[in-house]
Scaffold this active site. Structure first.
Site, PDB file in Angstrom:
ATOM      1  N   LYS A  83       0.867  -1.188   0.000  1.00 40.19           N
ATOM      2  CA  LYS A  83       0.000   0.000   0.000  1.00 40.19           C
ATOM      3  C   LYS A  83       0.894   1.225   0.000  1.00 40.19           C
ATOM      4  O   LYS A  83       2.046   1.180   0.456  1.00 40.19           O
ATOM      5  CB  LYS A  83      -0.897   0.034   1.241  1.00 40.19           C
ATOM      6  CG  LYS A  83      -2.190   0.809   1.035  1.00 40.19           C
ATOM      7  CD  LYS A  83      -3.203   0.044   0.201  1.00 40.19           C
ATOM      8  CE  LYS A  83      -4.495   0.814   0.075  1.00 40.19           C
ATOM      9  NZ  LYS A  83      -5.504   0.062  -0.699  1.00 40.19           N
ATOM     10  N   ASP A 143      -6.680   4.369  -5.294  1.00 38.70           N
ATOM     11  CA  ASP A 143      -7.347   4.286  -3.999  1.00 38.70           C
ATOM     12  C   ASP A 143      -8.017   5.646  -3.804  1.00 38.70           C
ATOM     13  O   ASP A 143      -8.238   6.380  -4.784  1.00 38.70           O
ATOM     14  CB  ASP A 143      -6.335   3.968  -2.883  1.00 38.70           C
ATOM     15  CG  ASP A 143      -6.998   3.499  -1.581  1.00 38.70           C
ATOM     16  OD1 ASP A 143      -7.308   2.311  -1.483  1.00 38.70           O
ATOM     17  OD2 ASP A 143      -7.224   4.333  -0.686  1.00 38.70           O
TER      18      ASP A 143
END
Length: 445
Positions: free
Chosen positions: A126, A166
């Site tokens: 991430k 995202d």
């Protein structure tokens, strides 16, 4: 709690006392693994939990960029390459002022288990930056993305680490980052997913998380002898996940009656007009209050009150810790049958416990919202083979993946959960076992 698990959690808390989100996620995962650890003493002998909770690599860097007035700005960016035991690191990039290392470590750890559940060879990662694209010009966003990629490019690659979008990172940002990577490296490869359809993107990616959420929820309800048909559905959020979950829920016979954004929510007893909501949010980029105004409905300020709207199924699709204990109590009071997480860790620990106590079917994010990364995995496959799947093919593959995830989670819940419907424990156990076995097979790495 298993003594080994307890010792690892205590050590983790001492080392990361300031990282609340990461510690919350670690406790949620590890505390559900008692039976797994008891049945696998080799995990303790090989210090597997100690290895699992530490990211393999954390990259932090500055991102200098010039705004439209000529002023030089500086943001902070990260990439957390959490676990690559089963494939290249895979996970989104988030652009939002709230981005910090704690949040990204929690998301990367969750992503590791989520990716394992898909059955696709993807590790967990991430990243993101404390940059807010809202209110910025196209040129400012482009210059920021190019500056970020000027550093990030050296740490990623199609077989190393494949970022995606995202919060705050959509097709525009992916395009700017991809263009800069290609310019620097001189190579056209599937280094990012969520790309535009004109340069290697996958049909159905935008819809994937929302559609997958509904496919998982339907499978969970079917297992209990029920379905989404005829159900009232409340969804928090109004981004891609919520919009396309509402659309798919409607296609499956449910009635989405409420949606929200960060400022408030609307209730439409006739069912949310999906096309109007998509126009407001995707095209006009307006607040959800515009929907209330155009439909002649009441607009409710504050997003928490949405959980007081009576429903059969609740789909929290906005952000972490958005469904607190009082929200769970309101849902139970009004007869909710199932809660499925579309966002990452949107329910607090107390809320999850209360829902389970009251026999509400609960689908954890790492299983229920795996549709997005599943289709990202399909995009990686497309890029590697230089082929393109049709929308119908993607949707069929997504549906099969989500049904398989539910079957895997359900089986693990029966073996390792507190009950056959403890899908949170089932998801943790099934994902962890796959990663753990790969780590053991690869030795001391």
């Amino acid at each position: 709690m298993n003594k080994y698990v307890q010792n690892v959690l205590e050590s983790l808390e001492r080392k990361n006392a300031h990282e609340a989100e990461f510690l919350q996620a670690a406790e949620e995962i590890l505390s559900s693994l008692d039976k797994v650890i008891s049945m696998h003493p080799e995990y303790e002998q090989q210090s597997l939990l100690e290895r699992f909770v530490e990211p393999e690599r954390v990259i932090q860097f500055r991102v200098p960029w010039v705004d439209d007035s000529g002023k030089l700005r500086v943001n902070r960016a990260f990439r957390v390459q959490f676990n690559g035991a089963i494939g290249p690191y895979k996970g989104g990039m988030r652009f939002h002022p709230s981005v910090n290392l704690s949040t990204l470590k929690f998301l990367a750890m969750e992503q590791t288990l989520k990716n394992a559940l898909t059955g696709i060879a993807m590790g967990g990662g991430k990243g993101g930056a404390d940059f807010d694209p809202h209110g910025k010009s196209e040129g400012e966003v482009m210059r920021f993305c190019q500056s970020l990629m000027t550093e990030l490019y050296r740490h990623i690659g199609a077989n190393i680490d494949v970022p995606a979008g995202d919060i705050g990172v959509g097709a525009r940002e992916i395009g700017f980052m991809f263009g800069q990577y290609k310019r620097i490296v001189g190579e056209y490869s599937g280094v990012l997913t969520g790309k535009g359809l004109s340069y290697g993107g996958c049909l159905g990616r935008k819809e994937a998380t929302g559609y997958g959420l509904c496919y998982f929820t339907e499978a969970m309800l079917n297992h209990a002898g029920d379905s989404l048909k005829g159900k009232r559905v409340v969804l928090s959020g109004s981004g891609n996940v919520a919009l396309y979950a509402a659309q798919k829920a409607k296609e499956l016979g449910a009635t989405p009656v409420a949606m929200s954004d960060s400022q408030g929510f609307v209730v439409d007893e006739n069912g949310i007009d999906i096309e109007l909501m998509k126009d407001i949010k995707e095209n006009r980029r307006e607040r959800i209050s515009a929907y209330a105004h155009e439909k002649g409905l009441s607009y409710h300020e504050g997003s928490q009150g949405i959980w007081e709207v009576p429903c059969d199924v609740a789909l929290p699709c906005a952000t972490q810790n958005e469904l607190p204990l009082n929200g769970a109590k309101a849902l139970v009071k009004n007869g909710v049958k199932a809660v499925a997480e579309g966002a990452n860790m949107p329910s607090t620990k107390d809320a999850v416990h209360y829902l389970k106590q009251n026999n509400v079917l609960f689908a954890p994010a790492k299983a229920a919202n795996a549709g997005g990364v599943s289709v990202s995995g399909l995009e990686m496959g497309q890029n590697a083979q230089f082929v393109a799947f049709t929308q119908k093919e993607v949707d069929a593959k997504l549906h099969a993946i989500m049904e398989n995830i539910f079957a895997t989670v359900s089986k693990a819940a029966s073996l390792y959960g507190s009950s056959p419907t403890d899908y949170a424990a089932g998801a943790n156990a099934a994902g962890f076992l796959k990663v753990a076995d790969a780590m053991l097979a690869q030795g001391c790495v």
